[in-house]
Design an enzyme around this catalytic site. Structure first.
Site, PDB file in Angstrom:
ATOM      1  N   GLN A  89       0.694  -1.186  -0.029  1.00  0.00           N
ATOM      2  CA  GLN A  89       0.064  -0.082  -0.103  1.00  0.00           C
ATOM      3  C   GLN A  89       0.873   1.232  -0.138  1.00  0.00           C
ATOM      4  O   GLN A  89       1.538   1.495   0.776  1.00  0.00           O
ATOM      5  CB  GLN A  89      -0.884   0.060   1.246  1.00  0.00           C
ATOM      6  N   CYS A  95      -6.607   1.336   2.020  1.00  0.00           N
ATOM      7  CA  CYS A  95      -6.371  -0.032   2.627  1.00  0.00           C
ATOM      8  C   CYS A  95      -7.593  -0.908   2.204  1.00  0.00           C
ATOM      9  O   CYS A  95      -7.541  -2.105   1.995  1.00  0.00           O
ATOM     10  CB  CYS A  95      -6.095  -0.049   4.027  1.00  0.00           C
ATOM     11  N   HIS A 169      -7.841   0.548   9.685  1.00  0.00           N
ATOM     12  CA  HIS A 169      -7.112  -0.131   8.759  1.00  0.00           C
ATOM     13  C   HIS A 169      -7.777  -1.340   8.558  1.00  0.00           C
ATOM     14  O   HIS A 169      -8.037  -2.194   9.300  1.00  0.00           O
ATOM     15  CB  HIS A 169      -5.644  -0.164   9.252  1.00  0.00           C
ATOM     16  N   ASP A 184      -1.581  -7.458   4.368  1.00  0.00           N
ATOM     17  CA  ASP A 184      -1.714  -6.124   4.810  1.00  0.00           C
ATOM     18  C   ASP A 184      -0.601  -5.398   4.082  1.00  0.00           C
ATOM     19  O   ASP A 184       0.535  -5.559   4.238  1.00  0.00           O
ATOM     20  CB  ASP A 184      -1.283  -6.190   6.449  1.00  0.00           C
TER      21      ASP A 184
END
Length: 232
Positions: A89, A95, A169, A184
């Protein structure tokens, strides 16, 4: 150069389902809320489930844990399947979209797409790229950016301004080759949690979500969303 910033996506399953639908994913699989962690409430989630999204607060406790985990896994690297699709990211507030890409990219054999799907085209064009290259490619993908922006405006709450700091997030959990991965975009690599199967995937992912919650027991800002085959 400043990194680009998008409006944050609301943790709203209808918005998410519409988002991927606008990008050419057929609605044979849909996002829906997981209302609780006990077996009775989990039994209400349509099956099979191929991905779980977790929205959680980024607190000091979490950031300290993230740093420790990263150092530990650099010393003792995990074995990550080459079949795992992982994207970094680099876009602020993206996100939610990164979570959706992780959910869809790692389940392409299950999902159906329209012939001219911009999302499928993005996944095909980036399939051989490194996670950082995929991130750069996403920054330039106008169809996904425009769809994200319109989806961010569609939630039930008013979208915050671009400059507002959002300390929530999204991450995704997927099953690749019988192993449960946490994906992630803020982390340098996927995290392998445990063995899993199509039948136990939801329960296995929920066990990991419980660990996130136990880390911050005073926090209530957790949301879990499942990508399920049968409609909600």
């Amino acid at each position: 150069m400043d990194c680009p910033r998008w409006l944050p996506l609301e943790s709203n399953p209808e918005v998410m389902t519409k988002f991927v639908s606008c990008l050419g994913m057929k609605p044979t699989w849909q996002f829906g809320d997981v209302y609780g962690l006990d077996p009775e409430l989990l039994s209400m989630v349509p099956r099979p489930v191929c991905a779980v999204l977790l929205l959680f607060p980024v607190t000091e406790k979490y950031e300290a844990f993230k740093q420790e985990e990263e150092e530990r896994l650099k010393k003792q690297p995990q074995e990550v399947s080459p079949d795992v699709y992982f994207i970094k990211q680099t876009i602020g507030n993206a996100c939610g979209t990164i979570g959706l890409i992780h959910a869809v990219a790692n389940n392409q054999s299950n999902l159906d797409f329209e012939p001219d799907s911009p999302l499928r085209k993005f996944l095909e064009q980036t399939s051989k790229m490194a996670p950082e290259e995929r991130a750069t490619f996403l920054e330039k993908d106008e169809s996904i950016r425009v769809t994200h922006e319109s989806s961010a405006q569609e939630g039930q709450t008013e979208a915050p301004s671009l400059d507002e700091k959002v300390n929530l997030h999204f991450i995704a959990f997927v099953n690749v080759g019988g192993r449960l991965y946490e994906l992630d975009g803020r982390k340098p690599f996927p995290v392998v949690h445990r063995k899993t199967s199509e039948d136990t995937f939801l329960e296995d992912a929920i066990e990991v979500c419980k660990i996130f919650m136990a880390r911050d027991p005073q926090e209530v800002r957790f949301t879990i969303i499942a990508l399920s085959k049968d409609s909600y």
